[in-house]
Design an enzyme around this catalytic site. Structure first.
Site, short mmCIF file in Angstrom:
data_model
loop_
_atom_site.label_atom_id
_atom_site.label_comp_id
_atom_site.label_asym_id
_atom_site.label_seq_id
_atom_site.Cartn_x
_atom_site.Cartn_y
_atom_site.Cartn_z
N LEU A 185 5.19 1.27 4.75
CA LEU A 185 5.82 0.05 4.29
C LEU A 185 6.80 -0.06 3.07
O LEU A 185 7.28 -1.04 2.62
CB LEU A 185 4.75 -0.93 3.98
CG LEU A 185 3.67 -1.43 5.03
CD1 LEU A 185 2.74 -2.22 4.27
CD2 LEU A 185 4.43 -2.33 5.94
N ASP A 219 14.90 3.32 4.21
CA ASP A 219 14.04 2.39 3.46
C ASP A 219 14.71 1.76 2.46
O ASP A 219 14.64 0.75 2.41
CB ASP A 219 13.00 3.45 3.08
CG ASP A 219 11.78 3.75 4.02
OD1 ASP A 219 12.03 3.35 5.36
OD2 ASP A 219 10.83 4.26 3.67
N SER A 251 6.62 1.60 0.04
CA SER A 251 6.28 1.20 -1.31
C SER A 251 7.37 1.96 -2.12
O SER A 251 7.74 1.48 -3.15
CB SER A 251 4.99 1.36 -1.51
OG SER A 251 4.79 2.76 -1.71
N ALA A 301 10.50 3.15 -2.04
CA ALA A 301 11.86 2.34 -2.13
C ALA A 301 11.62 1.17 -2.87
O ALA A 301 12.66 0.89 -3.42
CB ALA A 301 12.42 2.38 -0.77
N PRO A 305 0.82 -1.27 0.04
CA PRO A 305 -0.03 -0.01 -0.05
C PRO A 305 0.98 1.28 -0.03
O PRO A 305 1.98 1.31 0.94
CB PRO A 305 -0.85 -0.37 1.34
CG PRO A 305 -0.42 -1.21 2.08
CD PRO A 305 0.70 -2.08 1.25
O1 PMV Z 1 7.06 6.33 6.57
P1 PMV Z 1 8.33 5.37 6.33
O2 PMV Z 1 7.81 3.81 6.74
O3 PMV Z 1 8.79 5.41 5.09
O4 PMV Z 1 9.64 5.89 7.35
C1 PMV Z 1 10.20 7.07 7.29
C2 PMV Z 1 10.91 6.77 8.53
C3 PMV Z 1 11.38 8.36 8.95
O5 PMV Z 1 12.30 8.12 10.19
C4 PMV Z 1 10.18 9.05 9.84
C5 PMV Z 1 11.92 9.16 7.76
C6 PMV Z 1 13.19 8.85 7.42
O6 PMV Z 1 13.96 8.90 6.13
O7 PMV Z 1 14.01 7.60 7.86
#
Ligand code: PMV
Length: 308
Positions: free
Chosen positions: A101, A147, A103, A105, A96
Site C-alpha cells: 500500500l 509509488d 507506506s 513512500a 500497514p
Molecule cells: O510492493 P509495492 O506496492 O510497493 O509495489 C512495488 C511495485 C513493483 O513494480 C513490484 C516495484 C516497483 O518499484 O515498481
C-alpha cells in the site's frame, strides 16, 4: 508547527514489468494515510517519534542509510540547512507496513512536505517526488518510482519509469476491494527474484513484460471508456502473468479465487506480491458479500476504495 498527510496507493496493473520500463497504472487510496508533523522543541537537533514502527530516536542516532535519515537530510541539503533546527518530527500512519500500500513512500512524501514547510520553503510536487524516490531506493533496491509518484500527485497515474507523469481520465467510477493476506512481503526481495528470472532468460521475460504492457494499455483505454467488464478480464490476465513470474503465493491465489467465486469481475495480486495485498473489481452492491467471502478465505483486512 507544520503538518502534512499522504495517502496510500495500489497498483492496478503492471507491477514488476514497470521496473523494466513497461507502463503501469496506479491510484491513490485515501482511506489510509500517513501524517507527519514537525514542531519546535527546546532540545537540540531533531527527535523522531514514529509509534507505528516503535521508533523514538534522535536523527543523529539513526544510521545514515535509514530511509528517514535519507529523507530528512535530503530536505536539509536541498535547502542548504547547515544547523539542524531543534524540532520533533512525529509520524502517525494507518498504512500497514510492507503490504503493497505504499507506506514507505507515503512516509517520505508526508515528511518531506511537512519539513520543507517547517523550514519556510514548501517544496513543489516535483521536488517532493524526486526526494521521495531517493528513499524508495532503500526500501526497494531498484524501484521504478511508481509509488512515490502516485502518492506525491495523489491522482490516478499511467506511469512509465523516467518519463514525465501522466494522469488518465476515469470514464466511469469503479470500486476496488483491497484484501490483505496479512503476510508482510518486502518488495525488494520479490523485485530481486524477478530480476534473477529475467537474467536467466531475457527474451522470454521481455515477451511476458510486453504482454503486461499491452494489458496496461488496454486497461487504461477500458477505464477511460468505462468498460468495467473488460477491466475485470484484464485483471485476471495480469494476475496469470504475475503467477508466471512466481510473485503470487498460495494465500494470494486463494483470495483471488475467493473473490472471483463471490462475484468479483476480476482479481489480481497488487504490488510486489508473495504476500501483501490482492485487489478485486467489485460492484458496490455486492461489496459486502465479497468482503465476507474474502474474510472467510483468510483475508486479514479489507478496504473498499472508489476510483474516480
Ligand atoms: O510492493 P509495492 O506496492 O510497493 O509495489 C512495488 C511495485 C513493483 O513494480 C513490484 C516495484 C516497483 O518499484 O515498481
Amino acid at each position: 508547527m507544520t503538518s502534512s498527510s499522504a495517502p496510500g496507493k495500489i497498483i492496478l496493473f503492471g507491477e514488476h514489468a514497470v521496473v523494466y520500463g513497461y507502463p503501469a497504472l496506479a491510484v491513490p487510496v485515501t482511506q489510509v494515510q500517513v501524517t507527519a508533523t514537525v514542531s519546535k522543541n527546546s532540545r537540540r537537533g531533531m527527535i523522531i517519534e514514529a509509534p507505528n514502527i516503535n521508533l523514538t530516536s534522535e536523527l543523529a542516532s539513526l544510521a545514515p542509510e535509514h530511509p528517514l535519515s535519507v529523507v530528512v537530510h535530503g530536505v536539509y541539503s536541498a535547502l542548504k540547512v547547515t544547523h539542524t533546527p531543534a524540532c520533533t518530527l512525529y509520524i502517525q500512519s494507518t498504512i500497514p507496513v510492507a503490504s503493497g500500500l505504499g507506506s514507505g513512500a507515503a512516509v517520505s512524501v508526508a515528511v518531506i512536505r511537512a519539513l520543507s514547510e517547517f523550514l519556510g520553503h514548501p517544496f513543489t510536487n516535483e521536488q517532493v517526488n524526486k526526494l521521495a524516490f531517493e528513499a524508495e531506493k532503500i526500501y526497494h533496491g531498484t524501484p521504478s518510482g511508481i509509488d512515490n509518484t502516485v502518492i506525491t500527485f495523489s491522482r490516478p497515474v499511467y506511469f512509465v519509469k523516467k518519463k514525465p507523469i501522466k494522469t488518465f481520465h476515469v470514464g466511469e467510477p469503479f470500486t476496488i476491494m483491497i484484501a490483505s493476506t496479512g503476510i508482510p512481503a518486502p518488495t525488494k526481495e520479490s523485485v530481486e527474484a524477478v530480476r534473477m528470472l529475467w537474467q536467466e532468460n531475457k527474451p522470454h521475460w521481455e515477451k511476458v513484460f510486453t504482454r503486461v504492457g499491452e494489458i496496461v494499455w488496454n486497461a487504461r483505454q477500458a477505464i477511460e471508456r468505462g468498460d468495467i467488464a473488460e477491466l475485470g478480464r484484464l485483471m485476471d490476465a495480469n494476475h496469470a502473468l504475475l503467477q508466471s513470474m512466481k510473485v503470487s503465493s498460495v494465500e494470494l491465489d486463494h483470495l483471488v479465487t475467493a473473490a472471483r467465486t463471490a462475484g468479483a469481475q476480476g482479481a489480481k495480486l497488487s504490488g510486489g506480491g508473495r504476500g501483501g495485498n490482492m485487489i478485486a473489481l467489485v460492484e458496490k452492491e455486492n461489496a459486502s458479500e465479497i468482503a465476507r467471502a474474502l474474510n472467510k478465505a483468510g483475508a486479514k483486512r479489507t478496504i473498499v476504495t472508489e476510483v474516480t
